[in-house]
Design a protein around this motif. Structure first.
Motif, PDB file in Angstrom:
ATOM      1  N   MET A   1     -13.284   9.310 -32.910  1.00 36.83           N
ATOM      2  CA  MET A   1     -11.867   9.364 -33.219  1.00 36.83           C
ATOM      3  C   MET A   1     -11.074   9.156 -31.922  1.00 36.83           C
ATOM      4  O   MET A   1     -11.403   9.713 -30.892  1.00 36.83           O
ATOM      5  CB  MET A   1     -11.534  10.728 -33.837  1.00 36.83           C
ATOM      6  N   ARG A   2     -10.021   8.382 -31.982  1.00 38.79           N
ATOM      7  CA  ARG A   2      -9.211   8.096 -30.802  1.00 38.79           C
ATOM      8  C   ARG A   2      -8.270   9.256 -30.495  1.00 38.79           C
ATOM      9  O   ARG A   2      -7.900  10.023 -31.382  1.00 38.79           O
ATOM     10  CB  ARG A   2      -8.421   6.806 -30.998  1.00 38.79           C
ATOM     11  N   ARG A   3      -7.889   9.345 -29.243  1.00 43.73           N
ATOM     12  CA  ARG A   3      -6.896  10.346 -28.836  1.00 43.73           C
ATOM     13  C   ARG A   3      -5.522   9.900 -29.308  1.00 43.73           C
ATOM     14  O   ARG A   3      -5.242   8.708 -29.416  1.00 43.73           O
ATOM     15  CB  ARG A   3      -6.875  10.474 -27.310  1.00 43.73           C
TER      16      ARG A   3
ATOM     17  N   THR B   1      -1.538   9.225 -28.916  1.00 47.76           N
ATOM     18  CA  THR B   1      -0.751   8.682 -27.819  1.00 47.76           C
ATOM     19  C   THR B   1       0.569   9.442 -27.714  1.00 47.76           C
ATOM     20  O   THR B   1       0.971  10.175 -28.631  1.00 47.76           O
ATOM     21  CB  THR B   1      -0.440   7.191 -28.050  1.00 47.76           C
TER      22      THR B   1
ATOM     23  N   SER C   1      -7.962  14.919 -32.260  1.00 49.67           N
ATOM     24  CA  SER C   1      -9.396  14.854 -32.008  1.00 49.67           C
ATOM     25  C   SER C   1      -9.814  16.032 -31.123  1.00 49.67           C
ATOM     26  O   SER C   1      -8.975  16.752 -30.581  1.00 49.67           O
ATOM     27  CB  SER C   1      -9.742  13.539 -31.292  1.00 49.67           C
TER      28      SER C   1
ATOM     29  N   ASP D   1      -8.214  15.701 -27.843  1.00 52.32           N
ATOM     30  CA  ASP D   1      -6.813  16.122 -27.829  1.00 52.32           C
ATOM     31  C   ASP D   1      -6.699  17.641 -27.712  1.00 52.32           C
ATOM     32  O   ASP D   1      -5.752  18.154 -27.117  1.00 52.32           O
ATOM     33  CB  ASP D   1      -6.096  15.686 -29.108  1.00 52.32           C
TER      34      ASP D   1
END
Length: 101
Positions: A1-3, A5, A41, A44
């Motif tokens: 999973m992406r962080r 922004t 995530s 995060d």
């Protein structure tokens, strides 16, 4: 999973702000409610290296103000206003932006 922004966080703050009568989101409210608007995530949720009392995503809340002169920043774009020592206020342009999403 992406962080997430900084702009993901700024969008969430605007979504919270439009529900407030005065369009204002305090930093405390942002910290309480942003997680209801974005999927965070494990990265995060990790402790910030530079701000030991914050998670990584929480650092992004303050970065919106810190990066206000950067292209793509929601303050520079006129979507949010910084309210010193309080939080952020959504602008009319910010309301229009959300309506277009």
């Amino acid at each position: 999973m992406r962080r997430v922004t900084e702009n993901d966080i700024a969008t969430a703050i605007m979504q919270i702000a439009v529900q407030r009568p005065n369009g204002l989101v305090t930093f405390k409210r942002a910290y309480d409610e942003v997680p209801k608007h974005v999927q965070l995530s494990s990265a995060d949720l990790a402790q910030s290296v530079t701000r030991p009392n914050e998670q990584m995503w929480q650092q992004l809340v303050r970065n919106i103000r810190s990066h206000f002169q950067a292209d793509g920043n929601f303050i520079k774009a006129g979507l949010l206003e910084h309210v010193k020592n309080v939080g952020y206020k959504v602008t009319d342009k910010g309301r229009d932006y959300l309506n277009e999403l």
